[in-house]
Design an enzyme around this catalytic site. Structure first.
Site, PDB file in Angstrom:
ATOM      1  N   LYS A  10      41.120  33.085  42.695  1.00 16.46           N
ATOM      2  CA  LYS A  10      42.164  33.755  41.936  1.00 16.46           C
ATOM      3  C   LYS A  10      41.766  33.894  40.459  1.00 16.46           C
ATOM      4  O   LYS A  10      40.739  33.362  40.034  1.00 16.46           O
ATOM      5  CB  LYS A  10      43.488  33.000  42.115  1.00 16.46           C
ATOM      6  CG  LYS A  10      43.944  32.921  43.601  1.00 16.46           C
ATOM      7  CD  LYS A  10      44.252  34.268  44.165  1.00 16.46           C
ATOM      8  CE  LYS A  10      44.833  34.412  45.561  1.00 16.46           C
ATOM      9  NZ  LYS A  10      44.956  33.428  46.554  1.00 16.46           N
TER      10      LYS A  10
HETATM   11  C1  LIG Z   1      45.958  33.179  47.829  1.00 12.22           C
HETATM   12  C2  LIG Z   1      47.300  33.645  48.267  1.00 12.22           C
HETATM   13  C3  LIG Z   1      48.308  32.760  48.684  1.00 12.22           C
HETATM   14  C4  LIG Z   1      48.045  31.312  48.935  1.00 12.22           C
HETATM   15  O1  LIG Z   1      47.511  30.653  47.849  1.00 12.22           O
HETATM   16  P1  LIG Z   1      46.909  29.191  48.042  1.00 12.22           P
HETATM   17  O2  LIG Z   1      46.903  28.623  46.682  1.00 12.22           O
HETATM   18  O3  LIG Z   1      45.530  29.398  48.613  1.00 12.22           O
HETATM   19  O4  LIG Z   1      47.791  28.463  48.972  1.00 12.22           O
HETATM   20  C5  LIG Z   1      49.559  33.260  48.950  1.00 12.22           C
HETATM   21  N1  LIG Z   1      49.827  34.575  48.845  1.00 12.22           N
HETATM   22  C6  LIG Z   1      48.892  35.459  48.463  1.00 12.22           C
HETATM   23  C7  LIG Z   1      49.282  36.896  48.310  1.00 12.22           C
HETATM   24  C8  LIG Z   1      47.597  35.019  48.187  1.00 12.22           C
HETATM   25  O5  LIG Z   1      46.658  35.898  47.838  1.00 12.22           O
END
Ligand SMILES: *Cc1c(COP(=O)(O)O)cnc(C)c1O
Length: 374
Positions: A184
């Site tokens: 992210k």
């Molecule tokens: C990455 C992601 C999540 C989950 O995030 P984590 O921190 O890996 O649990 C949820 N929703 C979306 C749209 C994502 O891209």
């Protein structure tokens, strides 16, 4: 052969590595002063009137948030048909039902009218996703929720640093959930954060985060529910503090690189296959386009393999949720969400991360335009 260019790569500076080493040597490595500092820094970044709580993932955070606002068996939560599966899975895990709505083709975001049409007397919450870092149209969604007595829980996993009408996502609305997964825009390796307005949510969230425990003034432990275990470590928070310091610069660089993609691809390809450019508030978590596979008479797997043969990594974000085996088994028909189905079948994510050069973007575009025969 050129160096392999992955679709994403985190940028971790030496200062952050040193800060992590300092935590490891400090004798206190799990949740402690660095975690509290990152919660304070995030709250300061998002602006006044917000509470922030860190946790081990956005998935855990979304589940905790829905639980804290009372989502449970018999309830419905409106979720985009195009998102990562976690957006819907968390609803199912609480015994509630995700109700999917199709997204707009180019923004990949839900439109308020489609959300309104999906509401029922059992709807408890609406979960917009700010897809790829482009803010969903929040004002009408928040107005709709107010009118119908619903809560809005934003899946802001892609959207740390995203602005909607000039305001940071997570600085307004009921609850927004960020992800700090390694891919992210900022990372704590694994991790997430909730930003919310109502301080009354802090107690249930803190109990859910850590065994249902609340301590009294003398430090005695008591348990007030079967809480979970979602607390972030200080090692992870040290990474997050180093990332947050550079977040605005990271996102500005992402915007520049996305601008270069548009400059190269815009004049050459059908605008329908490009993402929406958005405005300066777009944090460009992903740059994804739709490959005209039928015209090229090739599968997406073949297309990805051809890019890989040219040392370029491609991501897929995401298959449509109603088309996933589990959701088909629950009775959802992916064809009822044609935009999500088309995105799910044709989308490819091009490399985009702050350490890339514009020369890297040129290399991706040269290969892409050659494969697209345009
Ligand atoms: C990455 C992601 C999540 C989950 O995030 P984590 O921190 O890996 O649990 C949820 N929703 C979306 C749209 C994502 O891209």
């Amino acid at each position: 052969m050129q160096d392999f260019l992955p679709f994403t790569r985190p940028t971790i500076d030496d200062e952050t590595v040193a800060a992590v080493a300092a935590v490891l040597r400090s004798g206190w490595i799990t949740s402690g002063p660095r975690t509290q500092e990152l919660e304070r820094e995030l709250a300061a970044y998002l602006g006044p009137g917000r509470e922030v709580r860190l946790m081990t993932s956005a998935t855990g955070g979304l589940e905790m948030a829905l639980k804290a606002i009372g989502v449970g068996p018999g309830d419905e939560v409106v979720v985009p048909a195009m998102s990562f599966a976690a957006s819907a899975n968390v609803v199912v895990r609480l015994g509630a039902r995700p109700v999917f709505v199709d997204v707009e083709l180019r923004s990949r975001n839900v439109l308020p009218d489609a959300v309104a049409a999906a509401l029922s007397p059992r709807t408890r919450a609406i979960m917009p996703v700010h897809f790829a870092g482009l803010a969903a149209d929040l004002d009408p969604l928040l107005a709709l929720a107010r009118e119908r007595g619903l809560r809005v829980v934003e899946d802001a996993a892609h959207a740390i640093g995203t602005r909607y009408r000039g305001r940071l996502v997570g600085s307004f609305g009921d609850i927004a959930c960020f992800s700090f997964h390694a891919n992210k825009n900022m990372t704590t390796i694994e991790g997430g954060a909730l930003s919310y307005a109502d301080p009354a949510l802090s107690l249930p969230l803190e109990r859910e985060r850590f065994h249902g425990i609340t301590k009294d003034a003398a430090g005695n432990v008591d348990v007030f529910g079967a809480g979970g275990k979602y607390n972030l470590t200080d090692v992870a928070a040290a990474v997050g503090l180093g990332q947050l310091r550079r977040l605005e610069a990271f996102n500005a660089r992402r915007r520049e690189l996305a601008g270069h993609y548009f400059a190269r691809l815009g004049p050459r390809v059908d605008p329908d296959i490009l993402p929406l450019p958005g405005d300066d508030g777009h944090s460009w978590h992903l740059f994804a386009l739709l490959v005209p596979l039928a015209r090229l008479r090739c599968s997406r797997d073949e297309f990805i393999a051809r890019m890989r043969a040219r040392s370029i990594g491609i991501g897929v974000h995401y298959p449509s949720i109603p088309g996933l085996t589990y959701y088909r088994q629950l009775g959802w028909d992916p064809a009822a969400f044609p935009n999500a189905a088309r995105i799910g079948a044709e989308t490819v994510t091009l490399p985009l991360f702050p350490a890339m050069s514009t020369g890297d973007v040129d290399r991706v575009c040269d290969c892409l335009l050659e494969l697209l025969q345009c």
